[in-house]
Design a protein around this motif. Structure first.
Motif, PDB file in Angstrom:
ATOM      1  N   ALA A 185       0.822  -1.204   0.000  1.00  0.00           N
ATOM      2  CA  ALA A 185       0.000   0.000   0.000  1.00  0.00           C
ATOM      3  C   ALA A 185       0.860   1.260   0.000  1.00  0.00           C
ATOM      4  N   VAL A 186       1.892   1.274   0.829  1.00  0.00           N
ATOM      5  CA  VAL A 186       2.766   2.455   0.901  1.00  0.00           C
ATOM      6  C   VAL A 186       3.502   2.662  -0.424  1.00  0.00           C
ATOM      7  N   SER A 187       3.988   1.584  -1.023  1.00  0.00           N
ATOM      8  CA  SER A 187       4.702   1.737  -2.295  1.00  0.00           C
ATOM      9  C   SER A 187       3.751   2.226  -3.392  1.00  0.00           C
ATOM     10  N   ASP A 188       2.501   1.788  -3.337  1.00  0.00           N
ATOM     11  CA  ASP A 188       1.501   2.268  -4.293  1.00  0.00           C
ATOM     12  C   ASP A 188       1.254   3.766  -4.080  1.00  0.00           C
ATOM     13  N   ALA A 244      -9.082  12.645  -7.229  1.00  0.00           N
ATOM     14  CA  ALA A 244      -7.634  12.464  -7.110  1.00  0.00           C
ATOM     15  C   ALA A 244      -7.348  11.006  -6.769  1.00  0.00           C
ATOM     16  N   PHE A 245      -6.117  10.581  -7.008  1.00  0.00           N
ATOM     17  CA  PHE A 245      -5.711   9.247  -6.561  1.00  0.00           C
ATOM     18  C   PHE A 245      -5.907   9.197  -5.055  1.00  0.00           C
ATOM     19  N   GLN A 246      -6.519   8.125  -4.573  1.00  0.00           N
ATOM     20  CA  GLN A 246      -6.779   7.982  -3.143  1.00  0.00           C
ATOM     21  C   GLN A 246      -5.726   7.081  -2.518  1.00  0.00           C
ATOM     22  N   ALA A 247      -5.050   7.611  -1.518  1.00  0.00           N
ATOM     23  CA  ALA A 247      -4.032   6.839  -0.813  1.00  0.00           C
ATOM     24  C   ALA A 247      -4.676   5.608  -0.174  1.00  0.00           C
ATOM     25  N   GLY A 249      -7.778   7.264   1.253  1.00  0.00           N
ATOM     26  CA  GLY A 249      -7.593   8.675   1.556  1.00  0.00           C
ATOM     27  C   GLY A 249      -8.618   9.524   0.824  1.00  0.00           C
ATOM     28  N   SER A 250      -8.439  10.807   0.910  1.00  0.00           N
ATOM     29  CA  SER A 250      -9.373  11.763   0.337  1.00  0.00           C
ATOM     30  C   SER A 250      -9.386  11.716  -1.197  1.00  0.00           C
ATOM     31  N   ARG A 283      -5.848  18.238 -10.388  1.00  0.00           N
ATOM     32  CA  ARG A 283      -6.095  17.656  -9.065  1.00  0.00           C
ATOM     33  C   ARG A 283      -4.994  16.649  -8.759  1.00  0.00           C
ATOM     34  N   MET A 284      -4.338  16.860  -7.616  1.00  0.00           N
ATOM     35  CA  MET A 284      -3.241  15.990  -7.183  1.00  0.00           C
ATOM     36  C   MET A 284      -3.662  15.263  -5.905  1.00  0.00           C
ATOM     37  N   PRO A 285      -3.077  14.085  -5.655  1.00  0.00           N
ATOM     38  CA  PRO A 285      -3.410  13.377  -4.413  1.00  0.00           C
ATOM     39  C   PRO A 285      -2.894  14.131  -3.187  1.00  0.00           C
ATOM     40  N   ASP A 286      -3.622  13.974  -2.083  1.00  0.00           N
ATOM     41  CA  ASP A 286      -3.225  14.603  -0.834  1.00  0.00           C
ATOM     42  C   ASP A 286      -2.393  13.598  -0.032  1.00  0.00           C
TER      43      ASP A 286
END
Length: 135
Positions: free
Chosen positions: A23-26, A41-44, A69-70, A91-94
């Motif tokens: 998940a973190v590497s993604d 946005a891409f969701q963490a 994530g958001s 729009r960028m991921p947070d």
């Protein structure tokens, strides 16, 4: 706790830590993924760990789910980006890179510790078999 319980518990930790590392590497690989302002946005991804048979002292841990994530992300002005809207925003991921690096180190250390536990328990089990055989 018996040797087999130690191996099972540590093995379950290895599995959760591996999912956490994935998940973190993604998240890190998608930290600069730009989207149109009309899109999410891409969701963490965040791994939710859950105890198995909580309170019994056995069972280990399992992945209880994945929290996202958001989807709102953050708006960044980048008029040169082909996905930019009329005002030049994308729009960028947070996602905070430093936080993700800390998560990466924690997951890596947990993975290593659980593998070491499996190795030590397997060695102890082999020694116990050797004692039983009179070697």
């Amino acid at each position: 706790m018996g040797l087999f319980n130690a191996i099972d518990t540590a093995s379950s930790g290895v599995t959760v830590d591996r999912k956490w590392l994935d998940a973190v590497s993604d998240n890190i690989s998608n930290i600069n993924t730009a989207r149109r302002t009309s899109e999410n946005a891409f969701q963490a991804r965040y791994v939710v760990a859950q105890a198995v048979d909580y309170g019994t002292g056995t069972g280990g841990v399992q992945v209880g789910g994945i929290a996202l994530g958001s989807a709102q992300g953050r708006l960044v002005q980048d008029p040169s980006n082909p996905l930019a809207d009329a005002d030049g925003y994308v729009r960028m991921p947070d996602i905070d890179l430093s936080s993700q690096m800390v998560q990466l180190m924690m997951a890596q250390r947990g993975y290593q510790a659980n593998l070491a536990t499996v190795d030590r328990a397997a060695e102890a089990y082999k020694e116990a078999i050797g004692v039983g055989k009179g070697i």
